[in-house]
Enzyme design. Sequence first.
Site, PDB file in Angstrom:
ATOM      1  N   TYR A   1      -8.923   5.263   8.121  1.00 13.81           N
ATOM      2  CA  TYR A   1      -9.057   5.588   9.553  1.00 13.81           C
ATOM      3  C   TYR A   1     -10.129   6.674   9.660  1.00 13.81           C
ATOM      4  CZ  TYR A   1      -4.688   3.120  10.604  1.00 13.81           C
ATOM      5  OH  TYR A   1      -3.720   2.163  10.765  1.00 13.81           O
TER       6      TYR A   1
ATOM      7  N   HIS B   1       0.844  -1.200   0.000  1.00 16.57           N
ATOM      8  CA  HIS B   1       0.000   0.000   0.000  1.00 16.57           C
ATOM      9  C   HIS B   1       0.879   1.250   0.000  1.00 16.57           C
ATOM     10  CE1 HIS B   1      -3.935  -1.862   1.765  1.00 16.57           C
ATOM     11  NE2 HIS B   1      -3.430  -2.579   0.789  1.00 16.57           N
TER      12      HIS B   1
ATOM     13  N   TYR C   1       4.245   6.209  10.185  1.00 13.82           N
ATOM     14  CA  TYR C   1       3.398   5.085   9.777  1.00 13.82           C
ATOM     15  C   TYR C   1       4.195   4.038   8.990  1.00 13.82           C
ATOM     16  CZ  TYR C   1      -0.971   2.693   8.831  1.00 13.82           C
ATOM     17  OH  TYR C   1      -1.977   1.754   8.803  1.00 13.82           O
TER      18      TYR C   1
ATOM     19  N   LYS D   1       1.373  -0.690  15.164  1.00 16.69           N
ATOM     20  CA  LYS D   1       2.797  -0.767  15.500  1.00 16.69           C
ATOM     21  C   LYS D   1       3.243  -1.973  16.333  1.00 16.69           C
ATOM     22  CE  LYS D   1       4.094   2.816  13.376  1.00 16.69           C
ATOM     23  NZ  LYS D   1       4.402   2.420  12.031  1.00 16.69           N
TER      24      LYS D   1
ATOM     25  N   PRO E   1      -3.605  -0.159  19.161  1.00 16.86           N
ATOM     26  CA  PRO E   1      -3.392  -0.588  17.771  1.00 16.86           C
ATOM     27  C   PRO E   1      -3.591   0.488  16.699  1.00 16.86           C
ATOM     28  CG  PRO E   1      -5.473  -1.454  18.615  1.00 16.86           C
ATOM     29  CD  PRO E   1      -4.794  -0.787  19.764  1.00 16.86           C
TER      30      PRO E   1
HETATM   31  P1  FAD Z   1       3.032 -12.460  21.158  1.00 12.75           P
HETATM   32  O1  FAD Z   1       2.635 -12.462  19.725  1.00 12.75           O
HETATM   33  O2  FAD Z   1       2.024 -12.201  22.185  1.00 12.75           O
HETATM   34  O3  FAD Z   1       3.798 -13.802  21.439  1.00 12.75           O
HETATM   35  C1  FAD Z   1       4.071 -14.263  22.732  1.00 12.75           C
HETATM   36  C2  FAD Z   1       4.072 -15.774  22.712  1.00 12.75           C
HETATM   37  O4  FAD Z   1       4.455 -16.245  23.992  1.00 12.75           O
HETATM   38  C3  FAD Z   1       2.696 -16.353  22.436  1.00 12.75           C
HETATM   39  O5  FAD Z   1       2.786 -17.317  21.426  1.00 12.75           O
HETATM   40  C4  FAD Z   1       2.274 -16.943  23.768  1.00 12.75           C
HETATM   41  O6  FAD Z   1       1.420 -18.073  23.603  1.00 12.75           O
HETATM   42  C5  FAD Z   1       3.615 -17.303  24.378  1.00 12.75           C
HETATM   43  N1  FAD Z   1       3.613 -17.371  25.833  1.00 12.75           N
HETATM   44  C6  FAD Z   1       2.994 -16.536  26.708  1.00 12.75           C
HETATM   45  N2  FAD Z   1       3.240 -16.912  27.969  1.00 12.75           N
HETATM   46  C7  FAD Z   1       4.045 -17.991  27.903  1.00 12.75           C
HETATM   47  C8  FAD Z   1       4.627 -18.826  28.881  1.00 12.75           C
HETATM   48  N3  FAD Z   1       4.423 -18.614  30.173  1.00 12.75           N
HETATM   49  N4  FAD Z   1       5.383 -19.869  28.470  1.00 12.75           N
HETATM   50  C9  FAD Z   1       5.598 -20.084  27.150  1.00 12.75           C
HETATM   51  N5  FAD Z   1       5.051 -19.325  26.172  1.00 12.75           N
HETATM   52  C10 FAD Z   1       4.296 -18.290  26.548  1.00 12.75           C
HETATM   53  N6  FAD Z   1      -1.025  -5.064  16.718  1.00 12.75           N
HETATM   54  C11 FAD Z   1      -1.258  -4.329  15.648  1.00 12.75           C
HETATM   55  O7  FAD Z   1      -0.353  -3.628  15.220  1.00 12.75           O
HETATM   56  N7  FAD Z   1      -2.490  -4.390  15.017  1.00 12.75           N
HETATM   57  C12 FAD Z   1      -3.494  -5.192  15.458  1.00 12.75           C
HETATM   58  O8  FAD Z   1      -4.574  -5.247  14.878  1.00 12.75           O
HETATM   59  C13 FAD Z   1      -3.280  -5.960  16.595  1.00 12.75           C
HETATM   60  N8  FAD Z   1      -4.256  -6.763  17.092  1.00 12.75           N
HETATM   61  C14 FAD Z   1      -4.017  -7.475  18.230  1.00 12.75           C
HETATM   62  C15 FAD Z   1      -5.020  -8.284  18.754  1.00 12.75           C
HETATM   63  C16 FAD Z   1      -4.800  -9.006  19.931  1.00 12.75           C
HETATM   64  C17 FAD Z   1      -5.906  -9.855  20.502  1.00 12.75           C
HETATM   65  C18 FAD Z   1      -3.546  -8.908  20.586  1.00 12.75           C
HETATM   66  C19 FAD Z   1      -3.286  -9.665  21.868  1.00 12.75           C
HETATM   67  C20 FAD Z   1      -2.547  -8.133  20.022  1.00 12.75           C
HETATM   68  C21 FAD Z   1      -2.758  -7.400  18.860  1.00 12.75           C
HETATM   69  N9  FAD Z   1      -1.774  -6.597  18.298  1.00 12.75           N
HETATM   70  C22 FAD Z   1      -2.009  -5.873  17.204  1.00 12.75           C
HETATM   71  C23 FAD Z   1      -0.438  -6.517  18.847  1.00 12.75           C
HETATM   72  C24 FAD Z   1       0.522  -7.469  18.122  1.00 12.75           C
HETATM   73  O9  FAD Z   1      -0.172  -8.596  17.694  1.00 12.75           O
HETATM   74  C25 FAD Z   1       1.625  -7.780  19.111  1.00 12.75           C
HETATM   75  O10 FAD Z   1       2.330  -6.563  19.359  1.00 12.75           O
HETATM   76  C26 FAD Z   1       2.587  -8.863  18.642  1.00 12.75           C
HETATM   77  O11 FAD Z   1       1.933 -10.103  18.670  1.00 12.75           O
HETATM   78  C27 FAD Z   1       3.838  -8.886  19.529  1.00 12.75           C
HETATM   79  O12 FAD Z   1       4.574 -10.032  19.288  1.00 12.75           O
HETATM   80  P2  FAD Z   1       5.334 -10.794  20.454  1.00 12.75           P
HETATM   81  O13 FAD Z   1       6.044 -11.904  19.779  1.00 12.75           O
HETATM   82  O14 FAD Z   1       6.064  -9.824  21.279  1.00 12.75           O
HETATM   83  O15 FAD Z   1       4.182 -11.339  21.414  1.00 12.75           O
HETATM   84  C1  PHB Z   2      -5.448  -4.614  10.893  1.00 11.55           C
HETATM   85  O1  PHB Z   2      -5.530  -4.790   9.661  1.00 11.55           O
HETATM   86  O2  PHB Z   2      -5.722  -5.512  11.694  1.00 11.55           O
HETATM   87  C2  PHB Z   2      -5.040  -3.294  11.408  1.00 11.55           C
HETATM   88  C3  PHB Z   2      -4.631  -2.315  10.523  1.00 11.55           C
HETATM   89  C4  PHB Z   2      -4.245  -1.072  11.015  1.00 11.55           C
HETATM   90  C5  PHB Z   2      -4.280  -0.825  12.366  1.00 11.55           C
HETATM   91  C6  PHB Z   2      -4.669  -1.813  13.250  1.00 11.55           C
HETATM   92  C7  PHB Z   2      -5.064  -3.056  12.778  1.00 11.55           C
HETATM   93  O3  PHB Z   2      -3.928   0.397  12.831  1.00 11.55           O
END
Ligand code: FAD
Ligand code: PHB
Length: 398
Positions: free
Chosen positions: A204, A75, A388, A300, A296
């Site tokens: 947005y 995009h 962004y 980021k 969100p």
């Molecule tokens: P995570 O992806 O959370 O990975 C952590 C991993 O550790 C998981 O697999 C978990 O199962 C594992 N874990 C946890 N505790 C333990 C333990 N005790 N022992 C072993 N394993 C463990 N960001 C956006 O930018 N846009 C979005 O639309 C968006 N939507 C989201 C929706 C949800 C429901 C959530 C929770 C987050 C969302 N985010 C979004 C944020 C983004 O997904 C996270 O910032 C990203 O997943 C971060 O990655 P990570 O690897 O740090 O953590």
């Molecule tokens: C998404 O596609 O899930 C999405 C896109 C932009 C955002 C947050 C979530 O700021």
Amino acid sequence: MAALRTQVGIIGAGPAGLLLSHLLHLTGIDSIVIESQTRQHVEERIRAGVLEQGTVDLLIEAGVGDRLEREGLVHHGVWLRFAGRSHHIDLTGLTGGKSITVYSQHEVVKDLIAARLSAGGQILFGAAEASVHDIDGTRPTICFRRDGAEHELACDFIAGCDGFHGVSRTSIPSGVLSAYERIYPFAWLGILAEAPPASDELIYARHERGFALFSMRSPKLTRLYLQCAPDEDIANWPDDRIWQELHARLEDQGGWRLAEGPVLQKGVTGMRSFVVEPMQHGRLFLAGDAAHIVPPTGAKGLNLAVADIRVLARAFAEFYAGEGTERLERYSETCLRRVWKVQRFSWWMTSMLHRFAEHDDFQRHMQLAELDYVAGSRAAATALAENYVGLPMEPAGL
Ligand code: FAD
Ligand code: PHB
């Protein structure tokens, strides 16, 4: 008790933990990833969808970008919609050629798992009750239960990549970390719909009824969000009500119409800003959501996790190449400079686009004036665009 040994023990097979394991492998460093969930669960968990230019470049450079390059949707702009009108932000034109790519987080996770497993990497899914020990010494360990047996993983370092609710951050002795937090008085109700995206770029929308976001996952899947109450009961939101609200908030006076389709998934996500300082204690390094959460609105969360891992992987590479611990010692400081800027951007986007019940007419005018300024000023639009598409991975001078 079964004894295991590796150089870097990684807790969490989300994007942060898996990318770290992969980058370490590329520099010949051994790691084992411990994950509490099943492989299927982490590969199907719907979360973020927008990848910054730097995230895409890193995944391609690291050899895990083939499917991303084939299937990702590049995009070059986003739309801001407010006061019934739409304003285009030309991300590419304002940033000297950068763009964002829409590619689901769970697809990134699938690609990383496939790469690790095909290279003989170890990801131990279904590892329960993980606990970390001896992080103040030079031989920290991770204990966990798996398949009914107790295991102890001895390592040189532990990477806490286990998200906001993981065990890593809470294992650091009290008094060491400072936490900074803001919880917003609203949440997002998100749906995934089987409908071709009616716009080829994200929208947005700031509306008197509340914020709405139009996004997508593929040419056949639309992803949509609505601002809702923080304790919203999804049972109060039958599909008809969701569509009605999305039409009201997203459609403009120019005649753009949202396409409907079967709702495949829906859920409510809370909104918070959270940072701990420092992101390291002894031999335990926190990365991604384990150390910080962003609302969100700036897209980021995933990108910030990738940026931490880039710094951490490089610091481990220097250490194992015999170049000392200097970069490891500066890990937290290096990451936090970028983390706070990304926090600021996510907070700013959230503040500018949502309806705050406590706002008076003056504050509502300020919000609209801010949006109008961004839409009408090249300088202000450039500030949005450069954040962004992603700030530089590591700030200059570090
Ligand atoms: P995570 O992806 O959370 O990975 C952590 C991993 O550790 C998981 O697999 C978990 O199962 C594992 N874990 C946890 N505790 C333990 C333990 N005790 N022992 C072993 N394993 C463990 N960001 C956006 O930018 N846009 C979005 O639309 C968006 N939507 C989201 C929706 C949800 C429901 C959530 C929770 C987050 C969302 N985010 C979004 C944020 C983004 O997904 C996270 O910032 C990203 O997943 C971060 O990655 P990570 O690897 O740090 O953590
Ligand atoms: C998404 O596609 O899930 C999405 C896109 C932009 C955002 C947050 C979530 O700021």
